[in-house]
Scaffold this motif. Sequence first.
Motif, PDB file in Angstrom:
ATOM      1  N   LEU A 181       0.829  -1.207   0.000  1.00 20.90           N
ATOM      2  CA  LEU A 181       0.000   0.000   0.000  1.00 20.90           C
ATOM      3  C   LEU A 181       0.864   1.258   0.000  1.00 20.90           C
ATOM      4  O   LEU A 181       1.792   1.382   0.800  1.00 20.90           O
ATOM      5  CB  LEU A 181      -0.899   0.014   1.243  1.00 20.90           C
ATOM      6  N   VAL A 182       0.554   2.186  -0.904  1.00 15.38           N
ATOM      7  CA  VAL A 182       1.137   3.531  -0.896  1.00 15.38           C
ATOM      8  C   VAL A 182       0.010   4.522  -0.661  1.00 15.38           C
ATOM      9  O   VAL A 182      -1.002   4.502  -1.362  1.00 15.38           O
ATOM     10  CB  VAL A 182       1.864   3.854  -2.221  1.00 15.38           C
ATOM     11  N   VAL A 183       0.185   5.381   0.353  1.00 13.08           N
ATOM     12  CA  VAL A 183      -0.790   6.430   0.647  1.00 13.08           C
ATOM     13  C   VAL A 183      -0.180   7.767   0.242  1.00 13.08           C
ATOM     14  O   VAL A 183       0.886   8.147   0.736  1.00 13.08           O
ATOM     15  CB  VAL A 183      -1.168   6.443   2.145  1.00 13.08           C
ATOM     16  N   LEU A 184      -0.845   8.471  -0.661  1.00 15.92           N
ATOM     17  CA  LEU A 184      -0.365   9.760  -1.151  1.00 15.92           C
ATOM     18  C   LEU A 184      -1.234  10.862  -0.569  1.00 15.92           C
ATOM     19  O   LEU A 184      -2.285  11.209  -1.108  1.00 15.92           O
ATOM     20  CB  LEU A 184      -0.394   9.793  -2.680  1.00 15.92           C
ATOM     21  N   SER A 185      -0.808  11.397   0.563  1.00 18.98           N
ATOM     22  CA  SER A 185      -1.528  12.486   1.227  1.00 18.98           C
ATOM     23  C   SER A 185      -1.044  13.800   0.621  1.00 18.98           C
ATOM     24  O   SER A 185      -0.265  14.551   1.202  1.00 18.98           O
ATOM     25  CB  SER A 185      -1.257  12.440   2.738  1.00 18.98           C
TER      26      SER A 185
END
Length: 244
Positions: A181-185
């Motif tokens: 998982l990559v979270v791009l905030s």
Amino acid sequence: FITIYYNLLIKPIEEYLPIENSEIIIIPDNFLFKIPFSLLFDGKKYFFEKYIISYSSSIELFEITNKNLKYQKEKKNMRINLIGNSIFLKESENLIYSEEEVNKLSEKFEVIPNINLNLENIKFILENEKNRILHFSTHGTLGKINNESYIIGGLYFSDSSEDRILYAEEIQNFDFKETELVVLSACQTALGNINSDGISGLIRAFLTSGVSTILSSLWNINEKTTYELLMKFYDNLLIKKLSK
């Protein structure tokens, strides 16, 4: 417009959809990449209230990410890397909640966050650490390296002398096969060049590098609201064990 698009795109195929609470994978085409299918409204419920929705840029990438996910499940690596950038050369661009976001998540995961590092240090970390989750909290950009760039987009990182960008073209060359998982905030991280092979931007770069799931945004996002939303997202992921 969310009801208009529901009636145009979903209503004609309702009878072919699975039962509610099933998972639906959407592979859009052309301008449909800019449609927030999750928010389409039938007059009573939003689409995301009826189904577990995820997206893929193309059938080819969907097949690749499925293989990556099987590999990642076997590795059972639970490490998270939290990367935040709150201070930029222009004070007006500083992100008040970025540092708080990664610090709060570091408490949940019991790890040390990486805050306000320069681009060289960020690249070193990404090249040498294997993580199941990568979380970025910074500014996003659609800028290109040059006019010939096929994959556009990037993430800003700042040091004492300049703001620098980690471009999508560089990201696709990292080895993220163990990253589930990559979270791009960051703003507009789901956008890119729309072409016959899907959409080419940050999402495609991360998928090409081995990531199986990416959380991103089509729009400019409010910093405080994003912080609050992500806290709930990780609580659901960690405590309630809900699907991404």
